[in-house]
Scaffold this motif. Structure first.
Motif, PDB file in Angstrom:
ATOM      1  N   TYR B 132      -1.186 -30.115 -13.671  1.00 31.67           N
ATOM      2  CA  TYR B 132      -0.804 -31.353 -12.974  1.00 31.67           C
ATOM      3  C   TYR B 132      -1.453 -31.432 -11.596  1.00 31.67           C
ATOM      4  CZ  TYR B 132       2.596 -31.944 -16.698  1.00 31.67           C
ATOM      5  OH  TYR B 132       3.163 -32.113 -17.916  1.00 31.67           O
ATOM      6  N   VAL B 133      -1.451 -30.311 -10.895  1.00 32.39           N
ATOM      7  CA  VAL B 133      -2.065 -30.308  -9.561  1.00 32.39           C
ATOM      8  C   VAL B 133      -3.556 -30.609  -9.677  1.00 32.39           C
ATOM      9  CG1 VAL B 133      -2.678 -28.870  -7.585  1.00 32.39           C
ATOM     10  CG2 VAL B 133      -0.358 -28.775  -8.517  1.00 32.39           C
ATOM     11  N   ALA B 134      -4.234 -29.897 -10.567  1.00 28.26           N
ATOM     12  CA  ALA B 134      -5.687 -30.059 -10.677  1.00 28.26           C
ATOM     13  C   ALA B 134      -6.054 -31.480 -11.111  1.00 28.26           C
ATOM     14  CB  ALA B 134      -6.254 -29.047 -11.673  1.00 28.26           C
ATOM     15  N   THR B 135      -5.376 -31.999 -12.137  1.00 28.18           N
ATOM     16  CA  THR B 135      -5.732 -33.341 -12.596  1.00 28.18           C
ATOM     17  C   THR B 135      -5.335 -34.384 -11.561  1.00 28.18           C
ATOM     18  OG1 THR B 135      -3.686 -33.353 -13.872  1.00 28.18           O
ATOM     19  CG2 THR B 135      -5.708 -32.918 -15.081  1.00 28.18           C
ATOM     20  N   GLY B 136      -4.211 -34.140 -10.872  1.00 26.70           N
ATOM     21  CA  GLY B 136      -3.778 -35.082  -9.843  1.00 26.70           C
ATOM     22  C   GLY B 136      -4.778 -35.160  -8.700  1.00 26.70           C
ATOM     23  N   VAL B 137      -5.195 -34.005  -8.218  1.00 27.35           N
ATOM     24  CA  VAL B 137      -6.156 -33.981  -7.114  1.00 27.35           C
ATOM     25  C   VAL B 137      -7.494 -34.572  -7.573  1.00 27.35           C
ATOM     26  CG1 VAL B 137      -7.466 -32.491  -5.573  1.00 27.35           C
ATOM     27  CG2 VAL B 137      -5.043 -32.044  -5.964  1.00 27.35           C
ATOM     28  N   ALA B 138      -7.880 -34.242  -8.792  1.00 29.58           N
ATOM     29  CA  ALA B 138      -9.142 -34.773  -9.308  1.00 29.58           C
ATOM     30  C   ALA B 138      -9.083 -36.293  -9.369  1.00 29.58           C
ATOM     31  CB  ALA B 138      -9.423 -34.203 -10.693  1.00 29.58           C
ATOM     32  N   PHE B 139      -7.951 -36.805  -9.829  1.00 29.18           N
ATOM     33  CA  PHE B 139      -7.787 -38.253  -9.929  1.00 29.18           C
ATOM     34  C   PHE B 139      -7.886 -38.915  -8.557  1.00 29.18           C
ATOM     35  CE2 PHE B 139      -6.965 -41.781 -12.367  1.00 29.18           C
ATOM     36  CZ  PHE B 139      -6.749 -41.401 -13.669  1.00 29.18           C
ATOM     37  N   LEU B 140      -7.238 -38.280  -7.599  1.00 33.52           N
ATOM     38  CA  LEU B 140      -7.307 -38.790  -6.238  1.00 33.52           C
ATOM     39  C   LEU B 140      -8.753 -38.753  -5.753  1.00 33.52           C
ATOM     40  CD1 LEU B 140      -4.972 -39.786  -4.548  1.00 33.52           C
ATOM     41  CD2 LEU B 140      -4.902 -37.568  -3.409  1.00 33.52           C
ATOM     42  N   GLY B 141      -9.450 -37.665  -6.068  1.00 31.25           N
ATOM     43  CA  GLY B 141     -10.832 -37.497  -5.640  1.00 31.25           C
ATOM     44  C   GLY B 141     -11.732 -38.617  -6.132  1.00 31.25           C
ATOM     45  N   ILE B 142     -11.583 -38.974  -7.419  1.00 29.11           N
ATOM     46  CA  ILE B 142     -12.469 -40.025  -7.937  1.00 29.11           C
ATOM     47  C   ILE B 142     -12.036 -41.407  -7.464  1.00 29.11           C
ATOM     48  CG2 ILE B 142     -13.157 -38.715  -9.978  1.00 29.11           C
ATOM     49  CD1 ILE B 142     -11.317 -40.534 -11.596  1.00 29.11           C
ATOM     50  N   SER B 143     -10.889 -41.501  -6.824  1.00 27.00           N
ATOM     51  CA  SER B 143     -10.422 -42.806  -6.373  1.00 27.00           C
ATOM     52  C   SER B 143     -10.669 -43.051  -4.893  1.00 27.00           C
ATOM     53  CB  SER B 143      -8.918 -42.956  -6.672  1.00 27.00           C
ATOM     54  OG  SER B 143      -8.677 -42.763  -8.047  1.00 27.00           O
ATOM     55  N   MET B 144     -11.339 -42.111  -4.225  1.00 26.79           N
ATOM     56  CA  MET B 144     -11.563 -42.283  -2.785  1.00 26.79           C
ATOM     57  C   MET B 144     -13.049 -42.461  -2.499  1.00 26.79           C
ATOM     58  SD  MET B 144      -8.944 -39.725  -0.851  1.00 26.79           S
ATOM     59  CE  MET B 144      -9.294 -38.205  -1.660  1.00 26.79           C
ATOM     60  N   PRO B 145     -13.392 -43.422  -1.647  1.00 21.41           N
ATOM     61  CA  PRO B 145     -14.798 -43.525  -1.246  1.00 21.41           C
ATOM     62  C   PRO B 145     -15.152 -42.340  -0.343  1.00 21.41           C
ATOM     63  CG  PRO B 145     -13.473 -45.281  -0.220  1.00 21.41           C
ATOM     64  CD  PRO B 145     -12.532 -44.439  -1.027  1.00 21.41           C
ATOM     65  N   SER B 146     -16.345 -41.798  -0.546  1.00 19.01           N
ATOM     66  CA  SER B 146     -16.765 -40.615   0.223  1.00 19.01           C
ATOM     67  C   SER B 146     -16.620 -40.837   1.718  1.00 19.01           C
ATOM     68  CB  SER B 146     -18.228 -40.295  -0.057  1.00 19.01           C
ATOM     69  OG  SER B 146     -18.375 -39.864  -1.353  1.00 19.01           O
ATOM     70  N   PHE B 147     -17.054 -42.020   2.174  1.00 20.33           N
ATOM     71  CA  PHE B 147     -17.082 -42.208   3.624  1.00 20.33           C
ATOM     72  C   PHE B 147     -15.678 -42.189   4.201  1.00 20.33           C
ATOM     73  CE2 PHE B 147     -16.885 -46.521   1.903  1.00 20.33           C
ATOM     74  CZ  PHE B 147     -15.917 -47.107   2.683  1.00 20.33           C
ATOM     75  N   TRP B 148     -14.709 -42.613   3.389  1.00 20.97           N
ATOM     76  CA  TRP B 148     -13.345 -42.593   3.885  1.00 20.97           C
ATOM     77  C   TRP B 148     -12.801 -41.159   3.916  1.00 20.97           C
ATOM     78  CZ3 TRP B 148      -8.157 -42.040   1.951  1.00 20.97           C
ATOM     79  CH2 TRP B 148      -7.177 -42.475   2.861  1.00 20.97           C
ATOM     80  N   ILE B 149     -13.147 -40.378   2.902  1.00 23.52           N
ATOM     81  CA  ILE B 149     -12.792 -38.959   2.955  1.00 23.52           C
ATOM     82  C   ILE B 149     -13.373 -38.369   4.231  1.00 23.52           C
ATOM     83  CG2 ILE B 149     -12.991 -36.714   1.815  1.00 23.52           C
ATOM     84  CD1 ILE B 149     -13.275 -38.124  -0.817  1.00 23.52           C
ATOM     85  N   GLY B 150     -14.616 -38.770   4.537  1.00 30.75           N
ATOM     86  CA  GLY B 150     -15.265 -38.299   5.755  1.00 30.75           C
ATOM     87  C   GLY B 150     -14.457 -38.657   6.990  1.00 30.75           C
ATOM     88  N   ILE B 151     -13.996 -39.910   7.044  1.00 31.05           N
ATOM     89  CA  ILE B 151     -13.210 -40.348   8.201  1.00 31.05           C
ATOM     90  C   ILE B 151     -11.941 -39.519   8.319  1.00 31.05           C
ATOM     91  CG2 ILE B 151     -11.840 -42.268   9.130  1.00 31.05           C
ATOM     92  CD1 ILE B 151     -13.928 -44.168   7.903  1.00 31.05           C
ATOM     93  N   VAL B 152     -11.277 -39.324   7.169  1.00 32.02           N
ATOM     94  CA  VAL B 152     -10.030 -38.566   7.188  1.00 32.02           C
ATOM     95  C   VAL B 152     -10.288 -37.125   7.621  1.00 32.02           C
ATOM     96  CG1 VAL B 152      -8.132 -37.677   5.779  1.00 32.02           C
ATOM     97  CG2 VAL B 152      -8.911 -40.036   5.476  1.00 32.02           C
ATOM     98  N   LEU B 153     -11.349 -36.528   7.092  1.00 36.45           N
ATOM     99  CA  LEU B 153     -11.688 -35.156   7.494  1.00 36.45           C
ATOM    100  C   LEU B 153     -11.990 -35.088   8.990  1.00 36.45           C
ATOM    101  CD1 LEU B 153     -13.948 -33.934   4.529  1.00 36.45           C
ATOM    102  CD2 LEU B 153     -11.649 -33.139   5.116  1.00 36.45           C
ATOM    103  N   LEU B 154     -12.680 -36.103   9.460  1.00 37.60           N
ATOM    104  CA  LEU B 154     -13.040 -36.163  10.875  1.00 37.60           C
ATOM    105  C   LEU B 154     -11.785 -36.186  11.745  1.00 37.60           C
ATOM    106  CD1 LEU B 154     -15.786 -36.567  12.367  1.00 37.60           C
ATOM    107  CD2 LEU B 154     -15.211 -38.983  12.470  1.00 37.60           C
ATOM    108  N   LEU B 155     -10.823 -37.025  11.312  1.00 39.56           N
ATOM    109  CA  LEU B 155      -9.594 -37.181  12.100  1.00 39.56           C
ATOM    110  C   LEU B 155      -8.704 -35.951  12.017  1.00 39.56           C
ATOM    111  CD1 LEU B 155      -8.610 -40.874  11.316  1.00 39.56           C
ATOM    112  CD2 LEU B 155      -9.206 -39.927  13.546  1.00 39.56           C
ATOM    113  N   THR B 156      -8.778 -35.228  10.911  1.00 40.66           N
ATOM    114  CA  THR B 156      -7.887 -34.075  10.744  1.00 40.66           C
ATOM    115  C   THR B 156      -8.606 -32.782  11.088  1.00 40.66           C
ATOM    116  OG1 THR B 156      -8.478 -34.060   8.391  1.00 40.66           O
ATOM    117  CG2 THR B 156      -6.460 -35.194   8.999  1.00 40.66           C
ATOM    118  N   VAL B 157      -9.451 -32.310  10.179  1.00 38.17           N
ATOM    119  CA  VAL B 157     -10.137 -31.035  10.407  1.00 38.17           C
ATOM    120  C   VAL B 157     -11.009 -31.102  11.653  1.00 38.17           C
ATOM    121  CG1 VAL B 157     -11.630 -29.293   9.373  1.00 38.17           C
ATOM    122  CG2 VAL B 157     -10.141 -30.674   7.915  1.00 38.17           C
ATOM    123  N   GLY B 158     -11.730 -32.208  11.771  1.00 31.13           N
ATOM    124  CA  GLY B 158     -12.667 -32.338  12.879  1.00 31.13           C
ATOM    125  C   GLY B 158     -11.998 -32.230  14.241  1.00 31.13           C
ATOM    126  N   THR B 159     -10.782 -32.781  14.369  1.00 26.83           N
ATOM    127  CA  THR B 159     -10.102 -32.689  15.658  1.00 26.83           C
ATOM    128  C   THR B 159      -9.319 -31.387  15.788  1.00 26.83           C
ATOM    129  OG1 THR B 159      -8.354 -34.015  14.682  1.00 26.83           O
ATOM    130  CG2 THR B 159      -9.887 -35.165  16.127  1.00 26.83           C
TER     131      THR B 159
END
Lengths: 298, 319, 371
Positions: B132-159
C-alpha cells in the motif's frame, strides 16, 4: 449480423455488463470513488467558476498588493497583484481542464483514425502510416510546443496542438494493436462476407470492440495532459500569460517564494489532486475493463 | 538475419526518421505566416534588415536550393548560428548540456534505485502495508508535475538543509560533492514521477511473473524463496520495464526543462526558454533536431538492449 | 510401508465472498517405492491439485489429511526449510506444459544444473550471491561438475547431442525435448519419487509414446517411483503398475493395473474403459459417458457420480463406502456394500435408471484435457 455477444446489451459496442462491473469497481473502491468525486468537484468548479468564484479573478486589491497574505477574506491568499487566488484557481481550472480535454480528444481522433486504418488494411498502408507515427513520436512534445510558440506566438490552440501532437502516436499504436487482434475475429469476417464495406466494418464492427482500452487510454492521457499543460504554462509558453492557469500561477509564485509560499503550493495541490483523482479513476476503469499495460507518452 | 544486419537496418531506419524530422522542421519554418526573417528580427524590422537576414538564411534562394543547403549543413553537423549571440547552435547546445545531462542521469539513477526495489517489494508483499505504501507513493509520484516537486523540495529540504544549495549549478569539474549537492534536488524532482511509473510497471510485471509456471517449477526444485525470486523472476520481470524506459525519456526532458527554471540552473531548458524570449529561432529548430536524434537513437539503444537480454528474440523476430 | 501414503486427504480453496471450493474430498492415495502409480481422472477431478499437494505447493488452499506420509514422515508436519530439502532432493516434479514450466531466459543446462547443485552430489556453492553471479554475470561454467551432471542427465533421458541442447533456451527445443529436459531436472537430485502432472498431454502421440517409454525405463533402471497424473486410461494401461481412479474430488476405485483393467467393478471405471479408443478390452466403437462432472461447489450428497451413473439407486446419497474387491483392489461404490455382485452395468442404455442421463448435456469423455 452484428457484433455477437449473445444476449448482452451493448453501449457503443462495450457490453453493458462491463459498465455494471465499472459501477461496482467504482462504488466498491474508495480510491476510485475519491477519484470520481474530486474530479467531478473540480469540473463543476471550473464550469460554474463565474457563479462560484468569490472575486473577479482579474480584480486587484491595491491595499494588499505589496503584501500578499492569507486571510479570512482570501482563504487561499492573494497574488502579487492583490488578486484572489481561490477565484483565479477556479478560472484556472477551466483552462487547465479544457485544454487537456481538447488536446486528448484531438489526439484520440487523429490517432485512432490512423491506427484503425493502418491495422485494418495492413500491408503498405500499415507500413507507411506507422512509419509516419514513428516520426511523430520522435518529436518531443515540449519542443513542438516551443516551436509552435516561436512561430505563431502564444495561444490556447498552440498548446492544444502541441499536446495533441504528442498523443497521436499513443492512440495510433493502441488502436492498431486492437484492430489487428480483432480483425481476424469471426464477426468481422462475417461482416465481410455479407458485403459490408471497409468503412462500415471499421466503424461498426472493429472500432466498438476496441473502445474499452481506448477509454482507459483517454483517461490516463487526460491526467498527463494536465501535467503537460501546467508545465508549459509554468514555463511561460502556455496560453497567454495573463490567463490564470494553474501552471501560470505557479510560475508567478516562483518569484515570491520567500514572501508568499502558498502561491507556489496551492495551485500545485490542485493539480496533484485532479491528476491523482483522474489516475485513480483510470485505474478503476482499467480493472473494470480488464485492460492491461501502462506506458506511453509523458 | 544476423546481428550486424539487424543493427544496420535499425540504424538506417533511425536515420530515416531523423531525415523526415529535419524535413518537417524545414517545412514548418517556411510555412510561417509572413516572413521567416520577421521571426528572426521581430515585428518592426526595417526592410533592408529583413533582406539581409533573408540572404543570410538563404531565404532568397529557390526553395529546392534552400532544402539542399539545409540538409547538407545538417549532414555536416552545422545547425546554423544563434542570431542573438552569434555562437553556433551546436556549441550553444553543447555548452548547456552538462547541467541537463547531470540532472537527467542522476534523476534516472535515483528513480531506478527507488523504483525497482519498491516494485519488487510491492509485488511480493501484495496487499500488505508495504504494498500500500509503495503503490500509494508511486501513484502520488505520477500525479505531480516535476517542477512542483522541485518547488516543494526547495521549500522543505532546500531551506532545512543548508548543505544543499537551492540555486544554481556546479560543474562536475569543481568536484563531485559540490556537483552532487547542486544536482540532487533537481534530480529528485525529475526522478520521482519517473520512479512512480517504473514502480508501477515493475510491480505489475513482477506480479505476472510470480504467477508463471516456471516460478512454481523453481519452487518445486526446492530452491530458497529469494533465489526463486531473484534468479528466476527478476530478469523476466524487468524485461518489459526496459522496453518502455526509452519512451520515458520524453517525460524526463519535459521535467528537466521546467525544473531547471525552478532551481535557476543554466542548462538546456534555460537556453530554450531564453531563445524563445529572444526570438532566437535557429536555436529552437536546432534543439528540435538534436533532441529528436537523441530520442530516436535512445530508442534504438533500448531495443538492442532488450534484444540482448531476451534470448527469445532472434534478430528481426517479434518485438 | 508405502513410499507415499496419504489417508483422508481434503483440499479446499477458500473463495472470498463465495462458497469454498472443495477440490478434493477425503481421498486415499499410496505409491509404493519403485512403481509407477497412475492417478487418472477427468478435468476438475482434483488429480492435479492432489499432485501439487504432495510438493506442498498449494499456497492458497487448505490441505487436511489424517496422514500425509512420505517415508513414514508427515510432509505437513515439516517446516518450510525441511520441505525444501524434500522438494528436488526426495521428490521431483514434472509439469504438463514444459514451455511455460521452464524459465524462458535460462539455458536448460543451468535449469538442470541448479537442481544438481542444491540437491545432488557436487561440491559447488549454492549461496544466493554465487547463484546470482552465475546467472547474471559469469554464466554456468561448462566444466563445473553440476553442468557435466546436467549433460549426462540429458543423455540419460534420451536426448541426442546433450552438450548442445544444454546450452539451448527452452523455446529453441521441441515439445518432446523440453519434456525430457523437465524429467532430467526432476532427476537432478536423485529423488525417490517423481510427480509427473500430465507430462504427455501437450505432446502428439508418437512423442507421447517416447516419453512414457522413458518414464517406464527410468523407473525400472533408476528404481524411482513415479506418480503419473493423467486423464487417459490408455496411458495407464501402457505405463502404470497400479492406478487410482478419481472422479469429482473422490476416489472411485484403485488397485493394480491388471486388476482394474481385467475386473473393473465401479460403474465409472467401466464407463471409462469403454471409452478408450484402443488398447483396452472393449473394442467396438468409441463411446462416452453422457453428461458432465458436477461443479465442485455443486456436488450431490454421497457419490459424486450418481447423477451420471446408470446403476444409481437410493443408497448412493449415503457417504462413499469402501469395498475391498481383492488384495489391493478397492472400490468405493454402494453397489457392493450388500456383499453380492450386482452383475453387468448396462452402459448401452444409459437413461434406464436415471432421467438426468439423457445425453443432451455436454458430452465428456476421457480425452478431456485438464484445465
Amino acid at each position: 449480423m452484428s457484433t455477437d455477444y449473445g444476449d448482452a446489451d451493448t453501449f457503443f459496442g462495450v457490453r453493458l455488463d462491463r459498465f455494471e462491473r465499472l459501477y461496482e469497481a467504482v462504488a466498491g473502491d474508495y480510491k476510485a470513488t475519491f477519484g470520481l468525486v474530486t474530479v467531478t468537484l473540480f469540473v463543476l468548479a471550473a464550469i460554474f467558476a463565474p457563479e462560484l468564484a468569490p472575486y473577479d479573478p482579474m480584480a486587484q486589491e491595491y491595499a494588499i498588493m505589496q503584501a500578499p497574505s492569507l486571510s479570512s477574506a482570501h482563504p487561499l491568499g492573494t497574488d502579487s497583484f492583490g488578486r484572489d487566488l481561490l477565484s483565479r484557481m477556479m478560472y484556472g481550472a477551466r483552462v487547465s481542464l479544457g485544454v487537456s480535454l481538447g488536446a486528448v480528444t484531438i489526439g484520440a481522433v487523429v490517432g485512432v483514425s490512423l491506427g484503425v486504418v493502418a491495422g485494418y488494411f495492413g500491408g503498405w498502408v500499415d507500413d507507411a502510416l506507422m512509419r509516419f507515427v514513428d516520426v511523430l513520436w520522435a518529436f518531443p512534445w515540449l519542443l513542438v510546443a516551443i516551436m509552435l510558440v516561436a512561430i505563431f506566438g502564444q495561444g490556447v490552440w498552440n498548446v492544444i496542438a502541441a499536446i495533441a501532437f504528442a498523443y497521436i502516436d499513443d492512440f495510433a499504436r493502441l488502436a492498431r494493436g486492437e484492430v489487428l487482434s480483432i480483425r481476424e475475429e469471426e464477426f468481422v469476417l462475417a461482416a465481410k462476407n455479407i458485403g459490408l464495406g471497409d468503412l462500415g466494418i471499421m466503424t461498426e464492427e472493429v472500432l466498438p470492440n476496441a473502445v474499452a482500452p481506448l477509454i482507459v487510454q483517454f483517461t490516463v492521457l487526460i491526467a498527463r495532459a494536465i501535467l503537460a499543460e501546467s508545465t508549459l504554462s509554468f514555463l511561460g509558453i502556455g496560453v497567454k500569460p495573463t490567463t490564470p492557469t494553474w501552471g501560470a500561477l505557479l510560475g508567478q509564485g516562483r518569484s515570491l517564494i520567500g514572501q508568499a509560499w502558498w502561491i507556489s503550493i496551492v495551485p500545485g495541490v490542485a493539480i496533484v489532486i485532479t491528476v491523482l483523482g483522474i489516475n485513480l479513476f483510470g485505474d478503476a476503469l482499467r480493472d473494470a475493463f480488464d485492460v492491461r499495460g501502462e506506458g506511453g507518452s509523458p | 538475419m544476423g546481428v550486424k544486419r539487424y543493427v544496420a537496418k535499425r540504424t538506417l531506419q533511425a536515420i530515416g526518421v531523423v531525415y523526415v524530422v529535419a524535413t518537417a522542421v524545414f517545412v514548418a519554418v517556411r510555412s510561417v505566416p509572413g516572413d521567416p526573417a520577421r521571426l528572426v528580427l521581430g515585428g518592426n524590422a526595417e526592410p533592408d534588415e529583413l533582406a539581409a537576414v533573408r540572404a543570410e538564411l538563404g531565404l532568397d534562394q529557390p526553395i529546392h536550393v534552400q532544402y539542399y543547403r539545409w540538409m547538407a549543413d545538417l549532414a555536416r553537423g552545422d545547425l546554423g548560428d544563434s542570431i542573438y549571440t552569434g555562437q553556433s547552435v551546436g556549441a550553444s547546445i553543447a555548452n548547456a548540456a552538462e547541467p541537463t545531462l547531470s540532472i537527467g542521469l542522476v534523476g534516472i539513477t535515483i528513480a531506478i534505485l527507488i523504483a525497482i526495489p519498491a516494485g519488487i517489494v510491492s509485488a511480493t508483499r501484495r496487499d500488505r502495508w508495504e504494498d500500500y505504501v509503495a503503490t500509494g507513493v508511486a501513484f502520488l509520484g505520477i500525479s505531480m508535475p516535476s517542477f512542483w516537486i522541485g518547488i516543494v523540495l526547495l521549500l522543505t529540504v532546500g531551506t532545512a538543509v543548508p548543505a544543499i544549495p537551492s540555486f544554481g549549478y556546479a560543474s562536475i569539474s569543481e568536484g563531485v560533492v559540490p556537483w552532487l549537492s547542486h544536482v540532487i534536488l533537481p534530480a529528485a524532482a525529475v526522478g520521482l514521477p519517473y520512479a512512480g511509473i517504473i514502480t508501477r510497471m515493475t510491480r505489475s510485471s513482477m506480479l505476472e511473473v510470480l504467477s508463471e509456471d516456471y516460478m512454481q517449477t523453481a519452487r518445486a526444485k526446492g530452491l530458497p524463496p529469494r533465489l526463486v525470486l531473484f534468479k528466476h523472476g527478476l530478469q523476466n520481470a524487468l524485461m518489459p520495464v526496459v522496453t518502455v524506459a526509452g519512451i520515458l525519456f520524453a517525460l524526463l526532458l519535459g521535467g528537466i526543462v521546467a525544473v531547471e527554471m525552478v532551481f535557476g540552473v543554466q542548462g538546456f531548458g534555460r537556453l530554450l526558454i531564453r531563445s524563445i524570449e529572444r526570438q532566437d529561432f535557429p536555436i529552437v529548430q536546432g534543439s528540435v533536431i538534436v533532441v529528436s536524434i537523441i530520442f530516436v537513437f535512445m530508442n534504438l539503444f533500448v531495443d538492442l538492449l532488450y534484444m540482448s537480454i531476451n534470448p527469445k528474440i532472434k534478430y528481426g523476430g517479434g518485438a | 510401508m508405502s513410499l507415499l501414503d496419504i489417508e483422508d486427504l481434503s483440499i479446499t480453496f477458500p473463495v472470498e465472498g463465495g462458497p469454498d471450493v472443495p477440490a478434493v474430498e477425503g481421498i486415499d492415495l499410496s505409491v509404493e517405492a519403485g512403481e509407477i502409480h497412475g492417478l487418472v481422472g477427468e478435468s476438475g477431478s482434483g488429480k492435479s491439485v492432489t499432485a501439487r499437494s504432495v510438493m506442498r505447493l498449494l499456497d492458497d488452499a487448505e490441505v487436511g489429511a489424517k496422514r500425509f506420509d512420505y517415508r513414514g514422515e508427515d510432509l505437513y508436519d515439516k517446516s518450510e526449510a525441511e520441505m525444501r530439502q524434500v522438494r528436488g532432493d526426495e521428490i521431483g516434479m514434472v509439469f504438463q506444459d514444459s514451455l511455460s514450466a521452464l524459465n524462458p531466459v535460462m539455458t536448460v543446462g543451468e535449469q538442470i544444473a541448479e537442481v544438481v547443485r542444491h540437491h545432488g552430489d557436487v561440491e559447488e556453492s549454492t549461496g544466493l550471491l554465487s547463484e546470482l553471479r552465475r546467472k547474471y554475470i559469469t554464466g554456468t561454467s561448462t566444466s563445473a561438475p553440476s553442468w557435466r551432471r546436467a549433460v549426462s542427465l540429458l543423455e540419460t533421458v534420451g536426448i541426442p547431442d546433450p552438450e548442445t541442447v544444454a546450452t539451448s533456451y527452452p523455446h529453441q527445443l521441441s515439445g518432446g525435448q523440453r519434456q525430457r529436459v523437465m524429467i532430467a531436472s526432476a532427476l537432478g537430485g536423485d529423488p525417490s519419487l517423481i510427480v509427473a502432472d500430465e507430462p504427455t498431454t501437450a505432446l502428439d502421440v508418437t512423442v507421447e509414446a517416447g516419453i512414457l517409454g522413458e518414464l517406464r525405463r527410468l523407473c525400472d533402471e533408476l528404481d524411482v517411483a513415479i506418480l503419473l497424473i493423467t486423464h487417459d486410461l490408455g496411458v495407464v494401461a501402457e505405463t502404470c503398475d497400479s492406478v487410482t481412479v478419481m472422479y469429482s474430488g473422490s476416489v472411485m476405485e484403485r488397485g493394480r493395473t491388471d486388476q482394474l483393467f481385467e475386473n473393473p467393478v465401479h460403474p465409472y471405471t467401466k464407463g471409462l474403459l469403454r471409452s478408450i479408443p484402443e488398447g483396452a478390452s472393449t473394442g467396438g466403437e468409441l463411446t462416452t459417458i453422457p453428461g458432465s462432472a458436477p461443479e465442485p461447489t455443486d456436488r450431490p450428497d454421497g457419490c459424486p457420480f450418481r447423477d451420471r451413473c446408470p446403476a444409481a439407486f437410493d443408497a448412493c446419497s449415503e457417504p462413499l463406502p469402501e469395498h475391498v474387491v481383492d488384495d489391493g483392489h478397492v472400490s468405493h461404490c454402494h453397489l457392493y456394500t450388500e456383499g453380492d455382485d450386482p452383475g453387468e452395468v448396462t452402459w448401452d442404455a444409459p437413461a434406464a435408471t436415471n432421467g438426468s442421463l439423457d445425453g443432451t448435456t455436454e458430452r465428456t469423455h476421457t480425452e478431456v484435457t485438464d484445465g
